[in-house]
Design a protein around this motif. Sequence first.
Motif, short mmCIF file in Angstrom:
data_model
loop_
_atom_site.label_atom_id
_atom_site.label_comp_id
_atom_site.label_asym_id
_atom_site.label_seq_id
_atom_site.Cartn_x
_atom_site.Cartn_y
_atom_site.Cartn_z
N ILE A 120 0.84 -1.20 0.00
CA ILE A 120 0.00 0.00 0.00
C ILE A 120 0.88 1.25 0.00
O ILE A 120 0.61 2.23 -0.71
N SER A 121 1.96 1.21 0.78
CA SER A 121 2.89 2.34 0.83
C SER A 121 3.51 2.60 -0.54
O SER A 121 3.70 3.75 -0.95
N GLY A 122 3.81 1.52 -1.27
CA GLY A 122 4.38 1.67 -2.60
C GLY A 122 3.41 2.32 -3.57
O GLY A 122 3.80 3.16 -4.40
N ILE A 123 2.12 1.93 -3.46
CA ILE A 123 1.10 2.54 -4.33
C ILE A 123 0.92 4.01 -3.96
O ILE A 123 0.75 4.87 -4.84
N ALA A 124 0.97 4.30 -2.66
CA ALA A 124 0.87 5.70 -2.21
C ALA A 124 2.06 6.51 -2.72
O ALA A 124 1.92 7.67 -3.09
N ASN A 125 3.24 5.88 -2.74
CA ASN A 125 4.47 6.57 -3.14
C ASN A 125 4.41 7.03 -4.60
O ASN A 125 5.02 8.05 -4.95
N LYS A 172 -5.16 7.90 -4.88
CA LYS A 172 -6.25 8.81 -5.25
C LYS A 172 -7.09 8.24 -6.39
O LYS A 172 -8.25 8.65 -6.60
N ASN A 173 -6.52 7.29 -7.14
CA ASN A 173 -7.23 6.67 -8.25
C ASN A 173 -7.86 5.34 -7.90
O ASN A 173 -8.37 4.64 -8.77
N CYS A 174 -7.83 4.98 -6.61
CA CYS A 174 -8.48 3.76 -6.16
C CYS A 174 -9.97 4.04 -5.96
O CYS A 174 -10.35 4.87 -5.14
N GLN A 175 -10.80 3.33 -6.71
CA GLN A 175 -12.25 3.53 -6.64
C GLN A 175 -12.90 2.70 -5.54
O GLN A 175 -13.95 3.05 -5.02
N ALA A 176 -12.27 1.56 -5.23
CA ALA A 176 -12.81 0.68 -4.19
C ALA A 176 -11.69 -0.18 -3.64
O ALA A 176 -10.74 -0.52 -4.36
N LEU A 177 -11.83 -0.54 -2.38
CA LEU A 177 -10.97 -1.55 -1.78
C LEU A 177 -11.86 -2.71 -1.39
O LEU A 177 -12.83 -2.53 -0.66
N LEU A 178 -11.54 -3.87 -1.91
CA LEU A 178 -12.28 -5.11 -1.61
C LEU A 178 -11.37 -6.02 -0.80
O LEU A 178 -10.25 -6.30 -1.21
N SER A 179 -11.84 -6.46 0.35
CA SER A 179 -11.05 -7.39 1.15
C SER A 179 -11.78 -8.71 1.31
O SER A 179 -13.01 -8.75 1.41
N GLN A 219 -6.14 5.16 4.36
CA GLN A 219 -5.27 5.86 3.42
C GLN A 219 -5.97 6.11 2.09
O GLN A 219 -5.85 7.20 1.50
N VAL A 220 -6.70 5.12 1.61
CA VAL A 220 -7.41 5.27 0.34
C VAL A 220 -8.45 6.38 0.45
O VAL A 220 -8.56 7.27 -0.41
N LYS A 221 -9.25 6.33 1.50
CA LYS A 221 -10.33 7.32 1.66
C LYS A 221 -9.79 8.72 1.90
O LYS A 221 -10.45 9.71 1.57
N ALA A 222 -8.59 8.82 2.49
CA ALA A 222 -7.97 10.13 2.67
C ALA A 222 -7.62 10.75 1.31
O ALA A 222 -7.69 11.97 1.13
N GLN A 223 -7.25 9.89 0.36
CA GLN A 223 -6.87 10.36 -0.97
C GLN A 223 -8.08 10.46 -1.90
O GLN A 223 -8.10 11.30 -2.81
N ASN A 224 -9.07 9.60 -1.68
CA ASN A 224 -10.28 9.61 -2.51
C ASN A 224 -11.50 9.34 -1.62
O ASN A 224 -11.87 8.18 -1.41
#
Length: 284
Positions: free
Chosen positions: A64-69, A74-81, A99-104
């Motif tokens: 996740i940190s790498g994707i944030a880096n 900000k381009n993540c529309q959904a997180l599915l777990s 982190q996702v919701k903070a960006q989007n």
Amino acid sequence: MKGIISIQSHVVYGHAGNSSAVFPMQRMGFEVWPIHTVQFSNHTQYQQGWKGKAFSADDISELISGIANIEQLKNCQALLSGYQGSADQCLAVLDAVRQVKAQNPDAIYVCDPVMGDPEKGCIVPQGTTEYLVNDVMPSADVIVPNQFELAQFTNMEITDLESAVMACQKALSRGPKMVLVKHLHSISDDKFTMMLATKSGCFIAQRPHLKFAKQPVGVGDLISALFTAGLLKGWSPEQAFEHANNASYAVLKETQQRDEWELQTIAAQEELVAPTERFPITKV
């Protein structure tokens, strides 16, 4: 490039976890960024066993940190777990959601709270269920439990349609905006039943109960993926629910016709987009 982060188990052979969820979402038109909680050679119902290993919560956080880096959260529309193998992995997923919701802020979190079912019982380590029930599921926008998992979340016994509706209503009061019960086994013996609950009410989807010598694994992961993709297409929850029921049935029917145990997701890929058979949902 917008996409869906899918944090689930993964099998090299066959279709379960991310191996069941990623391709259907791609086939429905979405980029998918998979993160694996475990990587096994095959699913765990094979009598010969399986090979592979679980990943640590730090592995999830690092990816996740790498994707944030690279500024892509900000381009993540959904997180599915899906399957989480430890309490620490649950915490890593929650941190990823934050982190996702903070960006989007428009991104949705869809939680498939994999615990088990009435036949298998609880299949996750002690402690994981508590985190799912007390922390993860209340934080989700959408939860996709089976009957056993819904009962765990609501601390209610589900024996019929009325108690299922009451349990869904209680689940909605605990945080989620939508509840899709991916299998209600107490409603009908001859039909496979699912339920959707939103602020608009409760809806039932039913389809023929297909017979298998060995029940396929990964069906719940498929349903969660189809529903997530449907919502992101801008469909109403009811439309996404009906599509998930129709498309998952088509995959199972193809699997049965080929006399296979592993889901025939690739062979039935056209049905993921435009299912041939349709089973209308009803409001209850």
